[in-house]
Scaffold this motif. Sequence first.
Motif, PDB file in Angstrom:
ATOM      1  N   SER A  28       0.813  -1.224   0.000  1.00 34.06           N
ATOM      2  CA  SER A  28       0.000   0.000   0.000  1.00 34.06           C
ATOM      3  C   SER A  28       0.842   1.268   0.000  1.00 34.06           C
ATOM      4  O   SER A  28       0.306   2.365   0.053  1.00 34.06           O
ATOM      5  N   ARG A  29       2.166   1.132  -0.058  1.00 34.52           N
ATOM      6  CA  ARG A  29       2.999   2.344  -0.012  1.00 34.52           C
ATOM      7  C   ARG A  29       2.852   3.155  -1.295  1.00 34.52           C
ATOM      8  O   ARG A  29       2.997   2.634  -2.388  1.00 34.52           O
ATOM      9  N   MET A  30       2.531   4.430  -1.127  1.00 30.32           N
ATOM     10  CA  MET A  30       2.390   5.323  -2.272  1.00 30.32           C
ATOM     11  C   MET A  30       3.312   6.524  -2.057  1.00 30.32           C
ATOM     12  O   MET A  30       3.793   6.765  -0.959  1.00 30.32           O
ATOM     13  N   VAL A  31       3.518   7.283  -3.135  1.00 31.68           N
ATOM     14  CA  VAL A  31       4.364   8.469  -3.030  1.00 31.68           C
ATOM     15  C   VAL A  31       3.638   9.531  -2.215  1.00 31.68           C
ATOM     16  O   VAL A  31       2.469   9.829  -2.447  1.00 31.68           O
ATOM     17  N   GLU A  32       4.337  10.113  -1.249  1.00 32.83           N
ATOM     18  CA  GLU A  32       3.753  11.157  -0.412  1.00 32.83           C
ATOM     19  C   GLU A  32       3.627  12.432  -1.232  1.00 32.83           C
ATOM     20  O   GLU A  32       4.478  12.730  -2.061  1.00 32.83           O
ATOM     21  N   ARG A  33       2.559  13.186  -1.000  1.00 37.52           N
ATOM     22  CA  ARG A  33       2.346  14.355  -1.846  1.00 37.52           C
ATOM     23  C   ARG A  33       3.281  15.501  -1.466  1.00 37.52           C
ATOM     24  O   ARG A  33       3.736  15.601  -0.330  1.00 37.52           O
ATOM     25  N   LYS A  34       3.550  16.344  -2.439  1.00 42.50           N
ATOM     26  CA  LYS A  34       4.386  17.517  -2.199  1.00 42.50           C
ATOM     27  C   LYS A  34       3.577  18.531  -1.393  1.00 42.50           C
ATOM     28  O   LYS A  34       2.395  18.737  -1.663  1.00 42.50           O
ATOM     29  N   LYS A  35       4.224  19.162  -0.408  1.00 39.31           N
ATOM     30  CA  LYS A  35       3.546  20.173   0.402  1.00 39.31           C
ATOM     31  C   LYS A  35       3.963  21.574  -0.061  1.00 39.31           C
ATOM     32  O   LYS A  35       5.088  21.768  -0.508  1.00 39.31           O
ATOM     33  N   TYR A  36       3.041  22.531   0.077  1.00 31.83           N
ATOM     34  CA  TYR A  36       3.364  23.895  -0.341  1.00 31.83           C
ATOM     35  C   TYR A  36       4.372  24.497   0.633  1.00 31.83           C
ATOM     36  O   TYR A  36       4.438  24.099   1.798  1.00 31.83           O
ATOM     37  N   GLN A  76       7.405  24.065   0.520  1.00 29.01           N
ATOM     38  CA  GLN A  76       8.530  23.138   0.637  1.00 29.01           C
ATOM     39  C   GLN A  76       8.935  22.705  -0.764  1.00 29.01           C
ATOM     40  O   GLN A  76       8.162  22.797  -1.709  1.00 29.01           O
ATOM     41  N   LYS A  77      10.183  22.204  -0.854  1.00 26.38           N
ATOM     42  CA  LYS A  77      10.704  21.805  -2.157  1.00 26.38           C
ATOM     43  C   LYS A  77      10.044  20.511  -2.624  1.00 26.38           C
ATOM     44  O   LYS A  77       9.666  20.358  -3.781  1.00 26.38           O
ATOM     45  N   LYS A  78       9.927  19.514  -1.693  1.00 28.52           N
ATOM     46  CA  LYS A  78       9.282  18.248  -1.995  1.00 28.52           C
ATOM     47  C   LYS A  78       8.359  17.901  -0.831  1.00 28.52           C
ATOM     48  O   LYS A  78       7.925  18.776  -0.099  1.00 28.52           O
ATOM     49  N   ALA A  79       8.055  16.622  -0.656  1.00 24.28           N
ATOM     50  CA  ALA A  79       7.133  16.232   0.410  1.00 24.28           C
ATOM     51  C   ALA A  79       7.714  16.572   1.786  1.00 24.28           C
ATOM     52  O   ALA A  79       7.015  17.044   2.679  1.00 24.28           O
ATOM     53  N   ARG A  80       9.014  16.312   1.965  1.00 22.80           N
ATOM     54  CA  ARG A  80       9.633  16.576   3.262  1.00 22.80           C
ATOM     55  C   ARG A  80      10.819  17.515   3.190  1.00 22.80           C
ATOM     56  O   ARG A  80      11.219  18.092   4.191  1.00 22.80           O
ATOM     57  N   LYS A  81      11.412  17.634   2.008  1.00 27.29           N
ATOM     58  CA  LYS A  81      12.575  18.521   1.837  1.00 27.29           C
ATOM     59  C   LYS A  81      12.121  19.973   1.920  1.00 27.29           C
ATOM     60  O   LYS A  81      11.117  20.344   1.311  1.00 27.29           O
ATOM     61  N   ARG A  82      12.858  20.789   2.659  1.00 27.42           N
ATOM     62  CA  ARG A  82      12.532  22.208   2.784  1.00 27.42           C
ATOM     63  C   ARG A  82      13.399  23.014   1.823  1.00 27.42           C
ATOM     64  O   ARG A  82      14.429  22.553   1.351  1.00 27.42           O
ATOM     65  N   PHE A  83      12.989  24.283   1.603  1.00 26.89           N
ATOM     66  CA  PHE A  83      13.885  25.196   0.886  1.00 26.89           C
ATOM     67  C   PHE A  83      15.014  25.578   1.819  1.00 26.89           C
ATOM     68  O   PHE A  83      14.857  25.564   3.053  1.00 26.89           O
ATOM     69  N   GLN A  84      16.161  25.941   1.251  1.00 23.21           N
ATOM     70  CA  GLN A  84      17.319  26.299   2.084  1.00 23.21           C
ATOM     71  C   GLN A  84      16.978  27.484   2.963  1.00 23.21           C
ATOM     72  O   GLN A  84      16.407  28.481   2.512  1.00 23.21           O
ATOM     73  N   PHE A  85      17.348  27.389   4.241  1.00 25.72           N
ATOM     74  CA  PHE A  85      17.085  28.448   5.202  1.00 25.72           C
ATOM     75  C   PHE A  85      18.285  29.369   5.270  1.00 25.72           C
ATOM     76  O   PHE A  85      19.412  28.932   5.413  1.00 25.72           O
ATOM     77  N   SER A  86      18.016  30.669   5.146  1.00 27.70           N
ATOM     78  CA  SER A  86      19.116  31.623   5.253  1.00 27.70           C
ATOM     79  C   SER A  86      18.828  32.605   6.367  1.00 27.70           C
ATOM     80  O   SER A  86      17.799  33.279   6.369  1.00 27.70           O
ATOM     81  N   LYS A  87      19.713  32.658   7.331  1.00 27.70           N
ATOM     82  CA  LYS A  87      19.507  33.545   8.474  1.00 27.70           C
ATOM     83  C   LYS A  87      19.702  35.010   8.055  1.00 27.70           C
ATOM     84  O   LYS A  87      19.086  35.904   8.591  1.00 27.70           O
ATOM     85  N   ARG A  88      20.612  35.215   7.111  1.00 29.28           N
ATOM     86  CA  ARG A  88      20.845  36.558   6.599  1.00 29.28           C
ATOM     87  C   ARG A  88      20.472  36.650   5.133  1.00 29.28           C
ATOM     88  O   ARG A  88      20.821  35.793   4.386  1.00 29.28           O
TER      89      ARG A  88
END
Length: 130
Positions: free
Chosen positions: A108-116, A118-130
Motif C-alpha cells: 500500500s505504499r504510495m508516493v507522499e504528496r508535495k507540500k506547499y 517546501q521543495k518536496k514532500a519533506r525537503k525544505r527550501f534552504q534556510f538563510s539567516k541573513r
Amino acid sequence: MVHHQKISVGRRKTSVARVIVKPGSGEVKINDKKLELYFPIDTLMSDVLLPFVVTETTGKYDVVANVDGGGPTGQAGAVKLGISRALVEINSDFRPKLREHDLLTRDSRMVERKKYGQKKARKRFQFSKR
C-alpha cells in the motif's frame, strides 16, 4: 478450450496489471513482449516469476499481462501480485505458500504528496539567516 484460464488484477504504486494465467509451457508475455525484453533487469524478472517458484509450478502456466502506469519496479510488483491472485483462483491450496512469502498482500505504499512552502514532500527550501 478456454477452461482454467484466470484473469486477475495486480496493483503496485501507480501501476495496474491485468494478468491472464492459463495452463501452458511457462511462456510469459507482458504488453506483447517477452518477459526478458520487457524486464531486462534480473531482479525484476525473478520478482515476476517468484509466485511460480514458491508454488513449484515453474513452466506449467503461460502468462499474458497488460500493464500500465508507473515505472519498472511498480509494474513488476503489479504483475507479481496479479499472477499470485490468479494462481490462488486456479488452486486454493497455493494460498498458504503464497501468503507465507507475502505475495498476496497489496503493497500500500504510495508516493507522499508535495507540500506547499517546501521543495518536496519533506525537503525544505534552504534556510538563510541573513
